[in-house]
Design an enzyme around this catalytic site. Sequence first.
Site, PDB file in Angstrom:
ATOM      1  N   HIS B  76       6.768  87.896  82.336  1.00 37.21           N
ATOM      2  CA  HIS B  76       6.107  89.186  82.149  1.00 37.21           C
ATOM      3  C   HIS B  76       7.004  90.358  82.572  1.00 37.21           C
ATOM      4  CE1 HIS B  76       3.384  92.318  83.994  1.00 37.21           C
ATOM      5  NE2 HIS B  76       3.090  92.404  82.720  1.00 37.21           N
ATOM      6  N   GLU B  79       9.313  91.061  79.848  1.00 37.42           N
ATOM      7  CA  GLU B  79       8.613  91.797  78.783  1.00 37.42           C
ATOM      8  C   GLU B  79       8.670  93.302  79.077  1.00 37.42           C
ATOM      9  OE1 GLU B  79       4.310  91.352  78.773  1.00 37.42           O
ATOM     10  OE2 GLU B  79       4.391  93.434  78.138  1.00 37.42           O
ATOM     11  N   HIS B  80       8.421  93.685  80.322  1.00 36.63           N
ATOM     12  CA  HIS B  80       8.527  95.102  80.686  1.00 36.63           C
ATOM     13  C   HIS B  80       9.955  95.617  80.471  1.00 36.63           C
ATOM     14  CE1 HIS B  80       4.796  96.317  83.076  1.00 36.63           C
ATOM     15  NE2 HIS B  80       4.494  95.140  82.560  1.00 36.63           N
ATOM     16  N   GLU B 156       0.634  96.955  88.653  1.00 32.47           N
ATOM     17  CA  GLU B 156      -0.203  96.288  87.654  1.00 32.47           C
ATOM     18  C   GLU B 156      -0.949  95.120  88.304  1.00 32.47           C
ATOM     19  OE1 GLU B 156       1.922  94.930  84.196  1.00 32.47           O
ATOM     20  OE2 GLU B 156       0.132  94.052  83.293  1.00 32.47           O
TER      21      GLU B 156
END
Lengths: 444, 463
Positions: B76, B79-80, B156
Amino acid sequence: MRNRRLHLWFALVVCVVSAPAYALLPIQHWQTGNGAQVYFVANRDLPMLDVSVDFPAGSAFGTRENSGLAALTQSLLKLGAGGLPEDEIARRMADVGAQLGGRFDSDRAGLSLRTLSSAEEMKEALSLLARILQRPEFPPAVLEREKARIIGAIKEADTKPEVIASRNFNALIYGNHPYGLRRSGEADTVAHLTREDLVDFYRRHYTADQAVVAIMGNVSRGEAEVIADQLTGELPRSGAPAAIPDVPSLTRAEARMIAHPAAQSHVLIGAPGIKRADPDYFPLFIGNYILGGGGFVSRVLEEVRQKRGLAYSAYSYFSPLKQRGPFVMGLQTRKDQAGEAVAVVRATLKDFVAQGPTADELEKAKQNISGGFPLRIDSNRKILDYLGVIGFYRLPLTYLDDFVPNVEKVTLADIRNAFARHVDPERLVTVIVGADEAALGAAK
Amino acid sequence: MSFDFFSGTARARIGALLVVLPLTIAAAVAQTHEHKLGNGLRVIVKEDHRAPTVVSMVWYKAGSIDEFNGTTGVAHVLEHMMFKGTKTVPSGEYSKLIAAAGGRENAFTSRDMTGYHVQVHKSQLPLAFRLEADRMANLVVSEDEFAKEIKVVMEERRLRTEDQAHALVYEQFMATALRSHPYRAPVIGWMSDLENMRAEDAREWYRRWYAPNNALVVVVGDVDPKEVFALAERYFGPLKPKALPERKPQDEPAQRGVRRVTVKAPAELSSLIMGYRAPVLRDPEQDWEPYALEMLAGVLDGNEAARLNSSLVRGEKIALSVDAGYDSTQRGPGMFLVSGTPAAGKTVAELEQALRREFAKVMNEGVSESELKRVRAQVVAAQVFQRDSIVFQARQIGALEITGYSHQAIDLMIRKLQEVTAAQVHEVARKYLVDDSLTIAVLDPQPLPGKPDAAAQGRNHAQ
């Protein structure tokens, strides 16, 4: 046919030639015998039909004492109607694969239906919707159960920092105005609602002449006329529409800090914004895209997240309603950073209101909003939603045709002037839930 | 409470992504076109000419299932970082270019995959391809950008997990139900792993998995497949394939008895999750149990009239809400999940007993033909309704393919679902709804400090 028109229309737009000779979406509009407004787009591409029926019956038609009445009335429509108990309605709907949905906000309440357009399925689904809309029974046992469920959900929601933030924010910007009422109501007001309250609210607000019927999909104009009559023909006429009072402006800035054990502070900053009918709608819409509505290309996210890593989500938006809906800026950040984040957001807004966007920002915003316009209407569902909005807020039938020209004609001065008229950085409400006293010096 | 097996974590708020509701493997059935480039990249195109728009999705077979302890969450995080610049496109420029083209972009990471999607007017597809191809091979993970973005990811995690009672319960549920399989770790990663993550961890992940032969491109919209394939050859064709690391199965050992976990978190109401280990679909032609489990989930909670709501929420009023779900298509071990919130005055223990009574009813008496027929009606209708969204169609094709199924098998899967008999549902209920493979997680709600009415806690400060 719709396809060809879409193509042609887009070609016109990219050349920025305004010759609106072709309707982008041929929206048909008429009024039923008892006054319902109908908005219809035929689309034969898929064997399905979407329908919605909305009324001015949202939470703003409640009072501090009966808060929650509007939402409860809407949610009970399908739980017993026209001689059918709730389970029977659910079974019949499921047996034809139909999906029943709804819309509820401060202004509007209504139901929507998605069904196959094959004769048998569509007939059954529409007949159930007609029953639910026109002959709800509000069975006492169901009412008591739903009240208990809603009260449970409200109590649960009241532990969550984002809910606490939004409740306090709305209370501060709206004071005693009904837009300050929580849509679900409060635990103690819901507890006191009676069946008579629901029946009375339904009778006054679910009336034919206030109904907006949107129909999108695989039916003919003739069929659509029959459907509109079927869904509203039994409803009474009300005569005068209920009005929502004007929203006063804030007289001063105010900040509220609320303790909470969460790891993050939840921040909301804002004030009453604009009405849906405000002539500054487009300048504010585009300006806000640049300020905090355009995600990764907006100033707020750039300053808060990209440059400083302070938050995952940071944004601003206007939510125009019949009367002045809220203007909101928000973010969530680790408690010890809240003071810094609030200062960044305030400075970003202050600078934007004072200076306005740059010419480059405006051009990029127009490129996105005009160029991305086809994405707004590329499914039946999206078009149905537009029909509902056009009908409810009495926007022109050419609203979608005019959309891109309205975007293109906005100037830098329009945005600066519109923000100057509607957003005063010195008179904003600030709510911080999960406030860390030490870090908040800057916010006070 | 709702959960979805695909629930991953995305770069921005994008609504429920890939929420594969029970029985929604039913799909759009229009024809697709497929092309494989010399470097192994597969491209699948589906025409939908209703509007002049197109969605382009690039999928990588790299999700949290491929991570190791110590660097959970790296899929993840990468992905950022994919939005933070390449050798020729500076940080943030990707989003600016797509926005200026009138497009919308986003990305998500799940347990099984990472996906990037762009919606644009069809004339802008070349731009989308150019940028996706560039970041498939030329990403730059700088120390400076990483240092800022890892803070964003921790925010997040705070937003979506640390401060969300139900997310904490689900996280602990998975970590209890599974002991060795990587599905036990949250997609967003454990906070300690995020705190100690380095830019080099992200680079290493990128080097390992971001390659044309570990990716899939799905395009749905107003396009000509031949033109899309030519564009793909032009932009993605020159990229070099990589030798991909071996993926070890890390199979979860058999569970030998019920497991329970309690999670304390700020909340008003308690809740529970019950999860039974269950098989997933491996051979769409030969397997039958996963289809029967999908139908079982449908009978319990697949529509408004389904059993759990009808009996426990509306009838007995023992629950405020109940959900059941099962996803037959995933790379890792399957789970039949049920969750619920007890009504006021009822305990989680009472709700658990009520749910067990419902399971026992299925196990003893089976399900009726009319219930199955109702679930089939949902499948048939969903096939049509899903065609209204090109994004949904692209997600469905991509998710199935990257998980290891052919999207060509969709028709077969729908047929197999429709053919499930009451006897088969009865059989899988008896076989899988058993205590030995059950894990139960309970939320023990902790009151907020101070007064019960949170709104009354505010203190006003005039400025």
